[in-house]
Write a protein that holds these residues in place. Structure first.
Motif, PDB file in Angstrom:
ATOM      1  N   ASN A  75      20.564   1.518 -13.553  1.00 19.13           N
ATOM      2  CA  ASN A  75      21.485   0.812 -12.452  1.00 19.13           C
ATOM      3  C   ASN A  75      22.117  -0.420 -13.276  1.00 19.13           C
ATOM      4  O   ASN A  75      22.939  -1.455 -12.619  1.00 19.13           O
ATOM      5  N   GLY A  76      21.712  -0.528 -14.490  1.00 19.26           N
ATOM      6  CA  GLY A  76      22.323  -2.041 -15.311  1.00 19.26           C
ATOM      7  C   GLY A  76      21.840  -2.920 -14.741  1.00 19.26           C
ATOM      8  O   GLY A  76      22.599  -3.897 -14.699  1.00 19.26           O
ATOM      9  N   ARG A  77      20.458  -3.223 -14.534  1.00 24.21           N
ATOM     10  CA  ARG A  77      19.865  -4.451 -13.796  1.00 24.21           C
ATOM     11  C   ARG A  77      18.653  -4.925 -14.810  1.00 24.21           C
ATOM     12  O   ARG A  77      17.558  -4.191 -14.742  1.00 24.21           O
ATOM     13  N   PRO A  78      19.027  -5.304 -15.922  1.00 22.06           N
ATOM     14  CA  PRO A  78      18.007  -5.571 -16.952  1.00 22.06           C
ATOM     15  C   PRO A  78      17.023  -6.591 -16.365  1.00 22.06           C
ATOM     16  O   PRO A  78      15.787  -6.492 -17.080  1.00 22.06           O
ATOM     17  N   GLU A  79      17.157  -7.332 -15.093  1.00 24.45           N
ATOM     18  CA  GLU A  79      16.096  -8.117 -14.765  1.00 24.45           C
ATOM     19  C   GLU A  79      14.848  -7.115 -14.155  1.00 24.45           C
ATOM     20  O   GLU A  79      13.498  -7.512 -13.827  1.00 24.45           O
ATOM     21  N   MET A 138       5.419   1.508 -13.494  1.00 24.04           N
ATOM     22  CA  MET A 138       6.071   0.451 -14.368  1.00 24.04           C
ATOM     23  C   MET A 138       7.234   0.930 -15.213  1.00 24.04           C
ATOM     24  O   MET A 138       8.353   0.510 -15.422  1.00 24.04           O
ATOM     25  N   LEU A 139       7.091   2.238 -15.861  1.00 28.96           N
ATOM     26  CA  LEU A 139       7.968   2.822 -16.595  1.00 28.96           C
ATOM     27  C   LEU A 139       9.167   3.333 -15.897  1.00 28.96           C
ATOM     28  O   LEU A 139      10.271   3.162 -15.998  1.00 28.96           O
ATOM     29  N   LEU A 140       8.902   3.783 -14.551  1.00 23.77           N
ATOM     30  CA  LEU A 140      10.034   3.968 -13.731  1.00 23.77           C
ATOM     31  C   LEU A 140      10.741   3.176 -13.340  1.00 23.77           C
ATOM     32  O   LEU A 140      12.171   3.190 -13.219  1.00 23.77           O
ATOM     33  N   LEU A 141      10.111   1.801 -13.136  1.00 27.03           N
ATOM     34  CA  LEU A 141      10.974   0.625 -12.612  1.00 27.03           C
ATOM     35  C   LEU A 141      11.695   0.307 -13.799  1.00 27.03           C
ATOM     36  O   LEU A 141      12.933  -0.188 -13.773  1.00 27.03           O
ATOM     37  N   ALA A 142      11.366   0.350 -15.195  1.00 24.44           N
ATOM     38  CA  ALA A 142      12.082  -0.045 -16.118  1.00 24.44           C
ATOM     39  C   ALA A 142      13.264   1.056 -16.351  1.00 24.44           C
ATOM     40  O   ALA A 142      14.498   0.579 -16.749  1.00 24.44           O
ATOM     41  N   VAL A 143      12.957   2.288 -16.105  1.00 30.28           N
ATOM     42  CA  VAL A 143      13.909   3.220 -16.382  1.00 30.28           C
ATOM     43  C   VAL A 143      15.127   3.111 -15.258  1.00 30.28           C
ATOM     44  O   VAL A 143      16.544   3.131 -15.293  1.00 30.28           O
ATOM     45  N   MET A 144      14.594   3.203 -14.141  1.00 25.65           N
ATOM     46  CA  MET A 144      15.536   2.862 -12.948  1.00 25.65           C
ATOM     47  C   MET A 144      16.322   1.253 -13.197  1.00 25.65           C
ATOM     48  O   MET A 144      17.639   1.315 -12.846  1.00 25.65           O
ATOM     49  N   GLY A 145      15.906   0.536 -13.568  1.00 25.62           N
ATOM     50  CA  GLY A 145      16.616  -0.825 -14.034  1.00 25.62           C
ATOM     51  C   GLY A 145      17.799  -0.510 -15.163  1.00 25.62           C
ATOM     52  O   GLY A 145      18.924  -1.010 -15.159  1.00 25.62           O
ATOM     53  N   MET A 169      20.264  11.869 -20.055  1.00 25.62           N
ATOM     54  CA  MET A 169      19.044  11.510 -20.778  1.00 25.62           C
ATOM     55  C   MET A 169      17.888  10.585 -19.920  1.00 25.62           C
ATOM     56  O   MET A 169      16.789  11.145 -20.017  1.00 25.62           O
ATOM     57  N   PHE A 170      18.228   9.509 -19.504  1.00 26.63           N
ATOM     58  CA  PHE A 170      17.335   8.747 -19.050  1.00 26.63           C
ATOM     59  C   PHE A 170      17.211   9.269 -17.561  1.00 26.63           C
ATOM     60  O   PHE A 170      16.075   8.938 -16.988  1.00 26.63           O
ATOM     61  N   ALA A 171      18.008  10.046 -16.839  1.00 24.27           N
ATOM     62  CA  ALA A 171      17.650  10.810 -15.554  1.00 24.27           C
ATOM     63  C   ALA A 171      16.764  11.891 -15.831  1.00 24.27           C
ATOM     64  O   ALA A 171      15.773  11.854 -15.062  1.00 24.27           O
ATOM     65  N   ALA A 172      16.761  12.453 -17.021  1.00 18.56           N
ATOM     66  CA  ALA A 172      15.636  13.293 -17.269  1.00 18.56           C
ATOM     67  C   ALA A 172      14.370  12.663 -17.517  1.00 18.56           C
ATOM     68  O   ALA A 172      12.997  13.329 -17.125  1.00 18.56           O
ATOM     69  N   ALA A 173      14.305  11.527 -18.171  1.00 20.05           N
ATOM     70  CA  ALA A 173      13.185  10.589 -18.013  1.00 20.05           C
ATOM     71  C   ALA A 173      12.542  10.410 -16.843  1.00 20.05           C
ATOM     72  O   ALA A 173      11.365  10.268 -16.549  1.00 20.05           O
ATOM     73  N   ALA A 174      13.494  10.052 -15.905  1.00 18.69           N
ATOM     74  CA  ALA A 174      12.911   9.469 -14.673  1.00 18.69           C
ATOM     75  C   ALA A 174      12.474  10.693 -13.947  1.00 18.69           C
ATOM     76  O   ALA A 174      11.407  10.503 -13.320  1.00 18.69           O
ATOM     77  N   ILE A 175      13.044  11.780 -14.128  1.00 22.64           N
ATOM     78  CA  ILE A 175      12.339  13.080 -13.440  1.00 22.64           C
ATOM     79  C   ILE A 175      11.100  13.440 -14.002  1.00 22.64           C
ATOM     80  O   ILE A 175      10.123  13.672 -13.307  1.00 22.64           O
ATOM     81  N   ALA A 176      10.938  13.124 -15.360  1.00 25.31           N
ATOM     82  CA  ALA A 176       9.534  13.699 -15.959  1.00 25.31           C
ATOM     83  C   ALA A 176       8.480  12.636 -15.375  1.00 25.31           C
ATOM     84  O   ALA A 176       7.481  12.875 -15.061  1.00 25.31           O
ATOM     85  N   LEU A 177       9.044  11.316 -15.227  1.00 27.33           N
ATOM     86  CA  LEU A 177       7.982  10.132 -14.621  1.00 27.33           C
ATOM     87  C   LEU A 177       7.719  10.587 -13.245  1.00 27.33           C
ATOM     88  O   LEU A 177       6.795  10.474 -12.935  1.00 27.33           O
ATOM     89  N   LEU A 178       8.672  10.949 -12.707  1.00 25.80           N
ATOM     90  CA  LEU A 178       8.276  11.437 -11.019  1.00 25.80           C
ATOM     91  C   LEU A 178       7.295  12.641 -11.059  1.00 25.80           C
ATOM     92  O   LEU A 178       6.478  12.706 -10.160  1.00 25.80           O
ATOM     93  N   ALA A 236       8.971  -5.182 -14.413  1.00 21.64           N
ATOM     94  CA  ALA A 236       7.989  -4.152 -14.746  1.00 21.64           C
ATOM     95  C   ALA A 236       6.972  -4.887 -15.500  1.00 21.64           C
ATOM     96  O   ALA A 236       5.912  -4.146 -15.630  1.00 21.64           O
ATOM     97  N   ILE A 237       7.303  -5.508 -16.455  1.00 20.56           N
ATOM     98  CA  ILE A 237       6.264  -6.354 -17.255  1.00 20.56           C
ATOM     99  C   ILE A 237       5.102  -7.095 -16.227  1.00 20.56           C
ATOM    100  O   ILE A 237       4.035  -6.954 -16.814  1.00 20.56           O
ATOM    101  N   VAL A 238       5.602  -7.876 -15.478  1.00 19.85           N
ATOM    102  CA  VAL A 238       4.643  -8.367 -14.551  1.00 19.85           C
ATOM    103  C   VAL A 238       3.827  -7.286 -13.752  1.00 19.85           C
ATOM    104  O   VAL A 238       2.687  -7.700 -13.810  1.00 19.85           O
ATOM    105  N   TYR A 239       4.599  -6.225 -13.303  1.00 16.44           N
ATOM    106  CA  TYR A 239       3.786  -5.260 -12.682  1.00 16.44           C
ATOM    107  C   TYR A 239       2.626  -4.700 -13.589  1.00 16.44           C
ATOM    108  O   TYR A 239       1.694  -4.316 -13.101  1.00 16.44           O
TER     109      TYR A 239
END
Length: 101
Positions: free
Chosen positions: A51-55, A41-48, A1-10, A60-63
């Motif tokens: 990949n299991g990287r909540p930081e 910013m949204l793509l950075l949050a989805v990729m995080g 599901m999140f992979a589809a969101a990443a593709i839509a963001l691209l 993304a917030i700073v960006y």
């Protein structure tokens, strides 16, 4: 599901790039640049999340904050022609004038 969101963001990112290059006015280009920043910013949050990287959410917030500040600065520059406060112009002109007696 999140992979589809990443593709839509691209896809959204690609469409915003087209708008930035073809925009008829400078304000259309500024809006497209703001959209590109928001999608990044949204793509950075989805990729995080993927990949299991909540930081990445902190990044993304700073960006996102930098994106808003940068957009306001660019629009202020295009509207007024400068970014700084010139001060009180009456004060400068009265200092240059010679006193009348």
């Amino acid at each position: 599901m999140f992979a589809a969101a990443a593709i839509a963001l691209l896809l959204t990112l690609a469409l915003a790039l087209v708008r930035a290059t073809l925009g008829p006015t400078v304000f259309d280009r500024a809006q497209a640049a703001n959209t590109i920043g928001t999608v990044a910013m949204l793509l950075l949050a989805v990729m995080g999340f993927l990949n299991g990287r909540p930081e990445f959410l902190d990044l993304a917030i700073v960006y996102g904050l930098l994106n808003v500040i940068g957009t306001i600065a660019v629009l202020k520059y295009f509207r007024r022609g400068d970014l700084g406060d010139p001060g009180d112009e009456n004060e400068e002109s009265s200092a240059k004038e010679e006193p009348t007696a």
